[in-house]
Design an enzyme around this catalytic site. Structure first.
Site, PDB file in Angstrom:
ATOM      1  N   GLU A 101      22.168 -22.663 -17.981  1.00 26.11           N
ATOM      2  CA  GLU A 101      21.092 -21.672 -17.798  1.00 26.11           C
ATOM      3  C   GLU A 101      21.680 -20.266 -16.474  1.00 26.11           C
ATOM      4  OE1 GLU A 101      17.013 -24.544 -16.675  1.00 26.11           O
ATOM      5  OE2 GLU A 101      19.193 -24.954 -15.266  1.00 26.11           O
ATOM      6  N   ASP A 131       0.742  -1.471   0.095  1.00 22.07           N
ATOM      7  CA  ASP A 131      -0.037  -0.118  -0.217  1.00 22.07           C
ATOM      8  C   ASP A 131       0.488   1.404   0.360  1.00 22.07           C
ATOM      9  OD1 ASP A 131      -0.018   0.915   3.050  1.00 22.07           O
ATOM     10  OD2 ASP A 131      -0.458  -1.405   2.719  1.00 22.07           O
TER      11      ASP A 131
END
Ligand code: GLA
Length: 733
Positions: free
Chosen positions: A615, A535
């Protein structure tokens, strides 16, 4: 001057670059809401309000003869109770004589340059010294209860803020059982309500529903803003889309209990209230005392949701968080949580840190598990002493080793909590939130400290600043892993227990003032089991918040889509994790996980030893690409290209520099069909006359074609695969 007052008509007009907000003190002293929307001249639009003699709509006693005057249908700036307006009230007091009424009438006003004060509460800052304030005081003459309505105008940003101070100027004590920060009345109600929520590990989902007859609401009574509902929303015309239609956005700058309620009344008018949730709230005001309700940030766009989004992104980037990191490209990090959870020792931590460098990371974060008795998540919170069995050489030494690897060092804390077995709990059982004589509810086997008490905050300031110092931390993840129940402070008398939820929040804000703002060089990341406290109140202190405990790229598309409406991308913590994903079990290509994590503060949450050499090389390349792209994300405009709740096949989004010279487009396939029709990803936000080179497609094309026709999505893209395109304008390079 963006705020104007016309004495003859009693009209206040607030202008921003593209919007106007107007209200009027009528001849009874009621503050009527006249207009909020597309910019208009300084004209008087009070003719829009039609008064009729309506059955069962009461008339004020001093206007008995005016049978067409009723608070029951007049649009107002701050809705009272008990005196003729039967719609949802903004305020609900219990007056000294026991009466339950409030009717505010205009008393005075003040206009000044600069922001208003909201002591102890987060609010928009005024970095460029551009804002203006209007304060309008309403008084309930019968009781002396005054309401000071605060309006902040940020002209360039198209933002208006609201907040409220309630003052008891009467002679008797008054109890407040509801104080909303904002009422927004509309003359019509053909609107949709968009809001965001879900649950732990799948928060911020998008919900859009028509405003229907009666009342609808969402909110939190969990002590925090919550995973379930975000304290923000949008009211938009039913036909509004990304590029068309009236949209009103509202964001509450508060991290505790909240309520957003929308009512469509008998006359198809609409009222929206936003503020602290009245459930378990009661605030007592002795004569002379006051209460301050937190800020709401409002913005309006007449051209759809994209513009509204960028209004909020812009104001939050410039005026919410003071951290120097807010508008910087964040260091690429590796967080140890999904790599080892609580099961590690010094050797393992150093091994992960060392190998994280192969992925191109710049910051290594040691998550939960570094302190005494933290071998499972049921113990250990509160004493904040190092587990010397796991880390025998100490925090300072560990940090030095990591710094010597050329990495920044970060650490996890959860200051607001305590486990029952700790010294802290044994020495101060009264420092926790619990109701004496009642068996307290537990959450993750932990309890919440009573932050309304100064001595608790002082203890935490000393402990946490000590940890940050000892660890020479460059980054801190501030977590909070349970909801608040059994609300009660043993430091307050019984009659003040209705204040504890809000006093907790004020305490938390004070704590963050003293820890976060006192360490300006440390990058803080908020967290509450992921996005349970995502928030604007938290973003005032911390420039980023962990978006969700769900790191599955496909689930994250929806989570980040929801967050994107009102919160800038650089505030969203987002990481690449391993497959199968720990939360959903889903397998997705590494590339897709990287593309999705690049929507936020990019990083890894895995043990590099679980990756192949190939990777690792790819990860390093993603880290490099992120650094190249992130400036566009941090400063540019944001566009949603699809809605994953409507388009199940693919999700797309893009960031474009303000000068429209450069853009990055991301696309993830979420489902595929055999022998499918060709779909086109239609871009947004480009200069239609510009010619753009689309890297990766060997294409040069005009903005018009890219936006109107789009990029074809070919069959080569399989389920869960992703692509990213970098666009550069070449006719004006
Ligand atoms: C919360 C956070 C996780 C992790 C754990 C540690 O759930 O959201 O990222 O930090 O706590 O206990």
């Amino acid at each position: 001057m963006s705020i104007k007052y016309q004495k003859e008509t009693g009209i206040f007009t607030l202008h921003t670059k593209h919007t106007t907000y107007q209200m009027q003190v009528d001849n009874l002293g009621t503050l009527l809401h006249l207009y909020y929307g597309e910019k208009i001249a300084d004209e008087d639009v009070s003719f829009l309000i039609i008064r009729n003699d309506r059955g069962f709509s009461p008339n004020p006693g001093d206007r008995m003869e005016e049978r067409d005057y009723s608070l029951d249908f007049l649009p107002q700036e701050y809705a009272g109770i008990g005196t003729g307006d039967f719609r949802i009230p903004a305020i609900s007091p219990v007056n000294g004589d026991g009466s339950l009424a409030f009717s505010g009438r205009y008393k005075r006003h003040k206009i000044y340059d600069g922001p208003y004060e909201l002591s102890g509460l987060p609010k928009l800052r005024d970095q460029k010294k551009e804002s203006q304030t209007l304060e309008i005081t309403l008084e309930d003459e019968a009781t002396g209860l005054m309401v000071e309505l605060l309006y902040g105008v940020f002209e360039e940003a198209d933002v208006i803020t609201r907040a409220v101070k309630v003052l008891n100027q009467g002679k008797e004590e008054i109890k407040l059982s509801k104080v909303m920060s904002c009422t927004l009345d509309f003359l019509e109600s053909d609107y949709d309500l968009i809001h965001f929520g879900g649950h732990h590990v799948q928060e911020h989902e998008y919900h859009r529903q028509p405003v229907s007859f009666g009342c609808q609401s969402f909110g939190s009574v969990r002590g925090y803003s919550s995973h379930q509902h975000n304290p923000s929303g949008i009211l938009c015309k039913t036909n509004a889309s990304e590029e068309e239609g009236d949209c009103y956005g509202f964001v509450f700058v508060y991290s505790g209990n909240f309520l957003c309620e929308v009512e469509k009344n008998q006359f198809s008018q609409m009222r929206m209230n936003l503020g602290i949730h009245p459930q378990q709230f009661e605030w007592r005001l002795l004569p002379g005392e006051s209460f301050t309700a937190p800020q709401v940030v409002l913005s309006y766009s007449e051209t759809g949701l994209s513009r509204l989004t960028n209004n909020f992104h812009n104001i939050f980037r410039t005026n919410l968080c003071e951290s120097k990191y807010m508008n910087q490209v964040r260091p690429v990090l590796l967080n140890s949580w999904e790599a080892v959870y609580l099961d590690f020792d010094e050797k393992k931590i150093l091994e992960i840190a060392r190998s994280s460098k192969e992925l191109g990371t710049e910051l290594f974060v040691m998550d939960d598990g570094w302190f005494v008795n933290r071998n499972d998540d049921s113990h250990g919170l509160g004493d904040w002493e190092l587990d010397e069995k796991k880390l025998p050489h100490g925090l300072c030494w560990l940090s030095e080793q990591i710094h010597q690897m050329g990495l920044l060092f970060g650490i996890w804390i959860e200051p607001e909590m305590v486990s029952q077995g700790t010294k802290l709990y044994k020495e101060h059982p009264d420092w926790v939130i619990q109701i004496p004589g009642r068996n307290p509810s537990m959450g993750r086997a932990q309890m919440v400290l009573d932050l309304s008490r100064k001595e608790v905050r002082d203890y935490l300031v000393e402990k946490m600043n000590g940890v940050i110092r000892e660890a020479h931390a460059d980054y801190v993840k501030w977590d909070a892993n349970r909801s608040i129940t059994d609300i009660y402070s043993q430091a307050l008398p019984g009659m003040k227990q209705g204040e504890v939820f809000h006093r907790y929040m004020l305490g938390l804000y004070d704590l963050m003032d003293r820890i976060i703002l006192a360490n300006p060089d440390v990058l803080f990341e908020g967290c509450s089991g992921g996005g349970g406290r995502f928030d604007a109140g938290m973003l005032y202190y911390q420039p980023q918040i962990w978006g969700s405990d769900d790191t599955d790229a496909i689930a994250r598309l929806k989570i980040q889509y929801g967050l994107s409406y009102l919160y800038p991308s650089q505030t969203i913590g987002s990481h690449v994790s391993v497959c199968p994903n720990h939360q959903t079990g889903r397998m997705t290509p590494l590339h897709t996980r990287a593309v999705t994590a690049m929507h936020g503060t990019f990083g890894f949450e895995l043990d590099p030893s679980d990756l192949s050499e190939e990777e690792k090389k790819q990860c390093k390349e993603y880290a490099r690409e992120y650094k190249e792209y992130a400036p566009v994300m941090v400063e540019g405009d944001y566009y949603r290209l699809t809605n994953p709740y409507e388009n199940h096949l693919f999700t797309g989004w893009m960031h474009v520099t303000k000068d429209k010279q450069k853009a990055w487009v991301s696309l993830v396939m979420t489902d595929v069909e055999g022998n499918a029709p060709i779909s086109y990803l239609k871009l947004r936000g480009l200069d239609k006359d510009g010619m753009y080179r689309v890297d990766g497609l060997n294409l040069v094309c005009s903005g018009t074609v890219l936006m109107k026709m789009g990029i074809p999505i070919t069959w080569e893209l399989k389920e869960y695969e992703a692509v990213r395109y970098c666009l550069t304008r070449i006719d004006k390079e």
